[in-house]
Design a protein around this motif. Structure first.
Motif, short mmCIF file in Angstrom:
data_model
loop_
_atom_site.label_atom_id
_atom_site.label_comp_id
_atom_site.label_asym_id
_atom_site.label_seq_id
_atom_site.Cartn_x
_atom_site.Cartn_y
_atom_site.Cartn_z
N ALA A 132 47.30 47.65 50.33
CA ALA A 132 45.94 46.48 50.67
C ALA A 132 46.83 45.89 51.63
CB ALA A 132 46.26 46.14 49.50
N ASN A 133 47.62 45.25 51.13
CA ASN A 133 47.89 43.85 52.22
C ASN A 133 47.32 42.84 53.14
OD1 ASN A 133 50.44 42.62 52.82
ND2 ASN A 133 50.40 44.13 55.11
N GLU A 134 46.19 42.60 52.05
CA GLU A 134 44.88 41.70 52.37
C GLU A 134 46.14 40.40 53.44
OE1 GLU A 134 45.32 42.14 48.76
OE2 GLU A 134 45.43 39.61 47.87
N LEU A 135 47.39 39.79 52.60
CA LEU A 135 47.84 38.27 53.66
C LEU A 135 48.79 38.90 53.70
CD1 LEU A 135 46.70 35.71 54.65
CD2 LEU A 135 47.45 34.82 51.96
N ASP A 136 49.47 39.19 55.19
CA ASP A 136 50.98 39.78 55.12
C ASP A 136 52.28 38.68 55.34
OD1 ASP A 136 53.65 40.46 57.33
OD2 ASP A 136 51.69 42.44 57.16
N ASN A 137 53.23 39.01 55.02
CA ASN A 137 54.56 37.79 54.15
C ASN A 137 54.98 37.64 56.37
OD1 ASN A 137 54.85 38.38 51.67
ND2 ASN A 137 55.94 40.19 51.70
N ASP A 138 54.08 37.83 56.84
CA ASP A 138 54.99 37.86 58.53
C ASP A 138 54.63 35.99 58.28
OD1 ASP A 138 52.30 38.08 58.87
OD2 ASP A 138 53.31 39.19 60.67
N TYR A 197 45.82 36.10 62.81
CA TYR A 197 45.74 34.46 63.01
C TYR A 197 45.68 34.32 64.43
CZ TYR A 197 46.11 29.59 61.72
OH TYR A 197 45.79 28.18 60.95
N THR A 198 46.68 34.10 65.27
CA THR A 198 47.40 33.83 65.67
C THR A 198 45.78 33.77 66.83
OG1 THR A 198 49.51 33.31 65.78
CG2 THR A 198 48.65 33.36 68.06
N GLN A 199 45.95 35.32 67.30
CA GLN A 199 44.58 35.95 68.28
C GLN A 199 43.26 35.16 67.87
OE1 GLN A 199 44.92 39.85 68.61
NE2 GLN A 199 43.01 39.93 69.98
N HIS A 200 42.82 35.57 67.15
CA HIS A 200 41.57 34.85 66.39
C HIS A 200 40.79 33.91 65.22
CE1 HIS A 200 40.01 39.14 67.19
NE2 HIS A 200 41.41 39.25 66.58
N ASN A 242 54.31 33.75 55.82
CA ASN A 242 55.05 33.09 54.16
C ASN A 242 55.86 31.96 54.86
OD1 ASN A 242 54.37 34.74 52.80
ND2 ASN A 242 56.36 35.52 52.09
N SER A 243 55.93 31.60 56.49
CA SER A 243 57.12 30.60 56.47
C SER A 243 56.19 29.66 57.91
CB SER A 243 58.13 30.73 57.27
OG SER A 243 57.58 31.38 58.74
N HIS A 244 53.87 29.85 57.70
CA HIS A 244 53.68 29.39 58.62
C HIS A 244 53.13 27.62 57.98
CE1 HIS A 244 49.76 28.70 61.25
NE2 HIS A 244 49.95 29.90 61.96
N PRO A 245 52.57 26.92 58.83
CA PRO A 245 52.54 25.88 58.22
C PRO A 245 51.42 25.63 57.25
CG PRO A 245 52.53 25.24 60.51
CD PRO A 245 53.32 26.25 60.19
#
Length: 339
Positions: free
Chosen positions: A283-289, A261-264, A291-294
């Protein structure tokens, strides 16, 4: 404009912009009830037939909770095997009988156009909770409501926005319905990212292009996210494939984590997903890291679903002007407003 009272809600094609604005206006008024700041008993004595013949958690519970929050009661049927449909009863006959027991029905079924067939036999309004790979109108409405709220907070709007839809666009009914709603707006850029075999159906693309919007089709994430205002991910709809082996070919092909996300992506790109997200390692299409992103809006999306479904019940049963008349206080402890 749609006549809501007594009407079925089967497809987003029934709606125009005035209808959407009406739904959203009523949904905004539902927030104090959803947050348990106050209660309304406007549907006291009314019964929802909540018929879910395909697995569901969020949508099924959301419909039930929405009705409860308006003071009504819920009668629920879950699974094909537990219904008389498994004995060969037609959808028409099921509707004729069960609509006698209900004031409104919410229904999900694995076959396309099945909810429309059911509605033909119903004596009460029927709301489509998803009919196979075809449509999911309430999800599309809550998605659009979320897009509007998220963009407005940053001084942006739906007209002129750029949306990237990623994942299983062939079987993902949510993107089919959302695309049709977005066709009512102006100058939208659509970037459709999927494996070639899971591309958006041609008829949906034709609708988008005929409405005057720009469409980019690709099977690559890299280089196609940097202009997106909305990033809408979907899981692989493995239940729609002829076999698990076939579905497994595509699982995990498109993944988003904080680093990607940060890169692209732009710093204010809103991340959406209709849920459930597949969090299994393969799968993990949307990573738990994230979760706290605004900018992760997936849980705000789910919250908005409650408001939209409350609004649709109020409108179809003709009580949207009576909400405040039946208000009363909440007498238990609740932290919902803190989140």
């Amino acid at each position: 404009m749609t006549q809501f009272q007594g009407s079925h809600i089967l497809s987003v094609n029934q709606l125009d912009l005035d209808s959407i604005h009406t739904i959203f206006s009523v949904a905004e008024r539902m927030a104090p009830y959803a947050l348990r700041e106050k209660r309304t008993r406007v549907l006291d004595g009314a019964i929802l037939g909540n018929l879910f013949f395909e697995p569901s958690t969020r949508t099924r519970v959301s419909f039930g909770c929405a009705f409860n929050l308006l003071g009504g009661r819920v009668a629920e049927t879950v699974g094909m095997a537990s219904s008389s449909l498994s004995k060969g009863e037609s959808l028409y006959d099921t509707a004729r009988v069960l609509s006698t027991y209900s004031d409104v029905i919410a229904m999900r079924h694995p076959d396309a156009y099945s909810v429309r067939e059911f509605a033909e036999g119903s004596r009460v309004p029927v709301i489509n909770g998803g009919d196979g790979p075809n449509e999911h109108p309430t999800q599309a409405l809550l998605d659009l409501f979320t897009i509007q709220k998220e963009l407005n907070q940053g001084g942006r709007g739906i007209d002129g926005m750029h949306i990237a839809m990623v994942g299983d666009l062939k079987f993902g009914r949510t993107v089919h319905s959302l695309s049709r709603l977005l066709c009512m707006y102006k100058n939208i850029n659509f970037t459709l990212i999927s494996p070639t075999e899971l591309a958006m159906p041609d008829y949906v693309i034709a609708d988008i292009e005929n409405a005057g919007h720009k469409v980019t089709i690709t099977d690559q994430l890299e280089g196609h996210l940097d202009k997106a205002d909305i990033l809408y991910l979907t899981r692989i709809q493995e239940e729609r494939f002829p076999s698990q082996e076939e579905a497994n070919k595509y699982r995990g092909k498109f993944r988003l984590n904080r680093s990607i996300y940060t890169q692209h992506c732009k710093s204010n790109t809103v991340i959406m997903h209709p849920l459930p997200r597949d969090s299994r390692a393969q799968a993990n299409e949307l990573d738990n890291d994230l979760n706290s992103h605004p900018n992760l809006a997936i849980f705000r999306q789910a919250d908005n679903g409650l408001l939209i479904r409350m609004a649709l019940f109020a409108l179809t049963l003709g009580v949207d002007s009576q909400l405040e008349k039946y208000e009363c206080a909440v007498n238990w402890y609740s932290r919902k407003a803190d989140f």
